[in-house]
Structure formats: C-alpha cells, structure tokens
Design a protein around this motif. Sequence first.
Motif, mmCIF file in Angstrom:
data_model
loop_
_atom_site.group_PDB
_atom_site.id
_atom_site.type_symbol
_atom_site.label_atom_id
_atom_site.label_comp_id
_atom_site.label_asym_id
_atom_site.label_seq_id
_atom_site.Cartn_x
_atom_site.Cartn_y
_atom_site.Cartn_z
ATOM 1 N N LYS A 362 0.848 -1.190 0.000
ATOM 2 C CA LYS A 362 0.000 0.000 0.000
ATOM 3 C C LYS A 362 0.883 1.238 0.000
ATOM 4 O O LYS A 362 1.820 1.352 0.775
ATOM 5 N N LEU A 363 0.580 2.170 -0.900
ATOM 6 C CA LEU A 363 1.313 3.428 -0.953
ATOM 7 C C LEU A 363 0.598 4.468 -0.100
ATOM 8 O O LEU A 363 -0.624 4.478 -0.009
ATOM 9 N N GLY A 364 1.361 5.349 0.517
ATOM 10 C CA GLY A 364 0.770 6.373 1.371
ATOM 11 C C GLY A 364 1.008 6.079 2.842
ATOM 12 O O GLY A 364 1.823 5.228 3.211
ATOM 13 N N ILE A 365 0.266 6.781 3.687
ATOM 14 C CA ILE A 365 0.455 6.663 5.129
ATOM 15 C C ILE A 365 -0.177 5.365 5.612
ATOM 16 O O ILE A 365 -1.313 5.039 5.272
ATOM 17 N N ILE A 366 0.569 4.623 6.431
ATOM 18 C CA ILE A 366 0.070 3.375 7.020
ATOM 19 C C ILE A 366 0.072 3.531 8.530
ATOM 20 O O ILE A 366 1.110 3.842 9.133
ATOM 21 N N THR A 367 -1.080 3.340 9.150
ATOM 22 C CA THR A 367 -1.175 3.478 10.606
ATOM 23 C C THR A 367 -0.501 2.292 11.295
ATOM 24 O O THR A 367 -0.213 1.270 10.669
ATOM 25 N N ALA A 368 -0.275 2.455 12.589
ATOM 26 C CA ALA A 368 0.369 1.385 13.366
ATOM 27 C C ALA A 368 -0.489 0.122 13.356
ATOM 28 O O ALA A 368 0.030 -1.001 13.295
ATOM 29 N N ARG A 369 -1.798 0.301 13.381
ATOM 30 C CA ARG A 369 -2.691 -0.857 13.378
ATOM 31 C C ARG A 369 -2.628 -1.590 12.038
ATOM 32 O O ARG A 369 -2.597 -2.825 11.980
ATOM 33 N N GLU A 370 -2.596 -0.822 10.950
ATOM 34 C CA GLU A 370 -2.457 -1.431 9.622
ATOM 35 C C GLU A 370 -1.114 -2.155 9.501
ATOM 36 O O GLU A 370 -1.042 -3.255 8.950
ATOM 37 N N ARG A 371 -0.046 -1.516 9.986
ATOM 38 C CA ARG A 371 1.279 -2.129 9.916
ATOM 39 C C ARG A 371 1.299 -3.461 10.664
ATOM 40 O O ARG A 371 1.862 -4.445 10.182
ATOM 41 N N ALA A 372 0.689 -3.495 11.851
ATOM 42 C CA ALA A 372 0.644 -4.740 12.637
ATOM 43 C C ALA A 372 -0.132 -5.823 11.887
ATOM 44 O O ALA A 372 0.275 -7.000 11.867
ATOM 45 N N ALA A 373 -1.233 -5.440 11.250
ATOM 46 C CA ALA A 373 -2.040 -6.411 10.495
ATOM 47 C C ALA A 373 -1.262 -6.945 9.298
ATOM 48 O O ALA A 373 -1.296 -8.152 8.994
ATOM 49 N N ILE A 374 -0.517 -6.055 8.599
ATOM 50 C CA ILE A 374 0.279 -6.474 7.434
ATOM 51 C C ILE A 374 1.363 -7.459 7.862
ATOM 52 O O ILE A 374 1.578 -8.496 7.225
ATOM 53 N N GLU A 375 2.049 -7.123 8.968
ATOM 54 C CA GLU A 375 3.118 -8.004 9.448
ATOM 55 C C GLU A 375 2.558 -9.353 9.894
ATOM 56 O O GLU A 375 3.185 -10.399 9.685
ATOM 57 N N TYR A 376 1.369 -9.345 10.517
ATOM 58 C CA TYR A 376 0.745 -10.603 10.947
ATOM 59 C C TYR A 376 0.394 -11.461 9.731
ATOM 60 O O TYR A 376 0.653 -12.675 9.707
ATOM 61 N N ARG A 377 -0.165 -10.835 8.679
ATOM 62 C CA ARG A 377 -0.518 -11.597 7.477
ATOM 63 C C ARG A 377 0.732 -12.151 6.786
ATOM 64 O O ARG A 377 0.724 -13.279 6.277
ATOM 65 N N ASP A 378 1.801 -11.356 6.761
ATOM 66 C CA ASP A 378 3.055 -11.844 6.169
ATOM 67 C C ASP A 378 3.600 -13.049 6.933
ATOM 68 O O ASP A 378 4.094 -14.016 6.343
ATOM 69 N N THR A 379 3.527 -12.984 8.255
ATOM 70 C CA THR A 379 3.990 -14.113 9.081
ATOM 71 C C THR A 379 3.153 -15.361 8.814
ATOM 72 O O THR A 379 3.692 -16.468 8.705
ATOM 73 N N LEU A 380 1.844 -15.166 8.687
ATOM 74 C CA LEU A 380 0.962 -16.304 8.399
ATOM 75 C C LEU A 380 1.293 -16.938 7.054
ATOM 76 O O LEU A 380 1.386 -18.174 6.932
ATOM 77 N N LYS A 381 1.492 -16.087 6.037
ATOM 78 C CA LYS A 381 1.805 -16.623 4.703
ATOM 79 C C LYS A 381 3.125 -17.385 4.708
ATOM 80 O O LYS A 381 3.248 -18.425 4.058
ATOM 81 N N ASP A 382 4.095 -16.875 5.451
ATOM 82 C CA ASP A 382 5.381 -17.552 5.518
ATOM 83 C C ASP A 382 5.278 -18.877 6.270
ATOM 84 O O ASP A 382 5.905 -19.865 5.902
ATOM 85 N N ARG A 383 4.461 -18.902 7.329
ATOM 86 C CA ARG A 383 4.322 -20.129 8.121
ATOM 87 C C ARG A 383 3.573 -21.215 7.354
ATOM 88 O O ARG A 383 3.880 -22.405 7.500
ATOM 89 N N TRP A 384 2.617 -20.808 6.513
ATOM 90 C CA TRP A 384 1.780 -21.783 5.817
ATOM 91 C C TRP A 384 2.110 -21.905 4.330
ATOM 92 O O TRP A 384 1.312 -22.416 3.553
#
Length: 448
Positions: A362-384
């Motif tokens: 996503k381009l533009g400003i990313i809130t802390a909550r969005e950043r946490a959700a993105i990192e969580y989804r990335d971790t899930l994709k890597d684990r599975w």
Amino acid sequence: MVKISVLQHAPSVHLPARPGDPTPTTRNLDPLMHPFARARERNRALNAAKMDRLFAKPFVGALEGHIDAVEVLCKKPGSLSAVASGSWDGGIILHNVSERKHIRRIQGAHKGKVSGLCFAQDDRLLSCGVDSKIKLWDASPQDDITEQRPLNEYPGKSAFNSIDHHRSDPLFATASNIVQIWDETKSAAISNLTFPTSTETITSVRFNLSETSVLGSIGSDRTFTLYDIRTGKAERRVVMQMSSNALAWSPTFPTNVLLASEDHNLYTFDVRQLKTPTHIYKGHVAAVMSCDWSPTGLDFVSGGWDRTVRIWKEGQGTAPEVYHTKRMQRVSSSIFTADARFVLTGSDDGNVRIWKAKASEKLGIITARERAAIEYRDTLKDRWKHDSEVGRIQRNRHLPKPVYQAAKLKRTMLDTRAVKEERRRKHTRAGENKPNAERKKVVISEQT
C-alpha cells in the motif's frame, strides 16, 4: 463464622499501565482449550494469500518524453528521486520520480543512440554514445531544462557501449573494443585494459562497489573479465556457453556479481571461484537484457526480450514476481530505486515505467494498526507457505498468452532433451561417467 473463598484479581493486571496504552489481554495457550486453533490460522493464512493477490497492482505510472526506445537508465547516488534515461533518439532526460516531472531534458545529446549513462560527483552526468564521444553534463535542477551545452567532451576512436564512474575518485571507465580508464581532467584515456588474447567488443563495464579499483566487463565473445586498475591489466576471465547482456555487482556482498545471459537465465558468481555459478535463475523465455540489485542485496530485477519484468529473491532460482502490460515492448534497461521500494524499466516503446517492488504494497500513510495487520498476514503466509492451497495461490501468476505458450514450449524442449540425454547415457559408453551438474555446464574455461 462461615469462611467464604473468593477469586480476587488485581485491577492493575486488567487495566492499561498508562493512558493511551492498549488494554492488556490474557490468553489461555492450552491446545486442549482451543481445538480449532490451527484450522482458524490456516483459514487466515489462506485469506491473507488471496488478499495479497487481490491487491497486487504493481504499475505506478509512466515517465514520458522519449520518442524512441529507452536504452539505458541510471540512478543518482545519494538521491531517492533523481533518475536519468538515455534513448535511441540521442536524447537524455533527467527525471524526478517522486514528482514525475523532468529536471532537465537534453535533446540531441549524441548522434545515434545513447549507450551509457552514469552520474559523476557534484551533480554532473556522464554520457557516451555510438558517435564515439563522451560528454559531461550539468545535472543540477534549473529553470531552463532545455540547456544543451556539455561541460566537457572526450573524443574516442570507436563507438562506446557502456560507461561507469569510480565510487570516489574522478575516474571513469568506458567499454568499446577495449576497456579504457579516463580522468575527468584529461581529454584522452589514461589507461587501456585488455586481455592479451582478447579481440571481442566489450558490451558493459562496472566498477565494484566495495573494492573500487576492481571492475568487471562482459564481451561479445561470451566472456566475463575482471580487471584491476592498480596493476593496469586484466586479472582473470571466464568463457561461458552464451554471451551476457548485462552485469551488476551486489551492494552487500562485494564478491558477488550478477550476469544476465542470452540463454534466458541469470547467474550469480563469486569472483573468488569462477568455475561454477553460485545460483542459476530460470524464468525468462527470451534473452535477458538488463539486471540490477536492490540496495538491500536481497532482491534483484531483470528485464527481458520477452516483454516482461521479473523480480527475484536472492538465492531462489524459480517463481519470480512477473510484471507486464499490454503496451510494454522489449525491456532493455531496469533499475531499483535507492529506497528499494520501486523499480524503473525502460523499453522499446519509449516509456520509462515505475513499478512497486512489492506488488501488493500500500502506498501512502500506514497506521500502526495497519502495519501490525500487514506483518501478521506476512507471518501467516510464511508459516503456511508449504500448504498446498496457500502455496498454489502465492505462486500463481498471470502471464500473457505468448509468454505462457513460449514457456510451455521451452519446458517441452528441455524435458525432451533430458530424456534424450538419459537414453544416450543408458545405451552408450557415456553412461559410465556421472552426468554433469547444471552449474558445471555454464562455464567452458577459466583463463588467467
């Protein structure tokens, strides 16, 4: 008196420590209490993989201005937005990528195509062309962007194919029928570097980013050569099965070099051991024309004759990210921006295109909550990622029909060749020896 037992909880455990902090949560990690935890997590990973493909819109925009094919791109060291492009029409344009406007436009910088560009110190730009001239330009932003008078001009004896500037000294190297070292203050080359038995045309030359006195070149006779400007001679060279079209030194591993080959593959070599490549990257279905490392050294981009741009993970030789458009023609140059977030490509249709390095970012400003959700989804994709369904969605890429059909035909040809080789080994004396590994077939000979 009756004794009554009660559960007592400290309120401080369940309240935020400071105003504005999130409310603490407690979790029971006993797997018996949550029998469907893995099923829920897999479902989340599946949704994350689907969302990643759903939001994969890598194309950002196009920088126009050239009227012929864009031959070469280069980024300005220490700048996130300044990029120069040279075209077959002899023109040079300095772009501001973030604002998508021209800083300077030099019409008719060379007669014929501009074959090489690189930035020198103090906001200056070096260019070379097939008109056997090297020109030094002022690259500082000015109101009059059409000023076309060079600061200096260096005449050569033959057409130049590539140019690169030394990291710190006022020296630059050019590639023609030989490699020449030039001083910015002198009008003639100060050194000629060539291999004793070499008669080839040098197509590209690059200084090492760490050991700045070492430079590498590729030639039309399928060679990759290492030079040292301190000794003034070629140190080593390897002859490969097919010629290379571009080379790039790794910014984080000084001994690693990337070669884009005519045989549809890319190769990384460790210059301490040139007999075999460290990795082979297979995916293109036509000659690879350009390559460039990400500033992190973890990814690199390649552009090919098959009209696609591919972004590779270092050490992962298959399944790259593939970018393409209906109008984009053969890609002749590709570079990463200095912040590793974007990729720029120049193609035969005269456009410089901007792509996201990560397609779904996503381009533009990313809130802390969005950043946490993105990192969580990335971790899930890597684990599975080894799950069949999640992995299939992550690997799936849409390809243009001609590229898909060419890849299918190439796969059939390679499989047929493997069967033929196996039968030959089975029924002739060739079967007495072990078959050569794929990496052993790349380099024909090493010369010192």
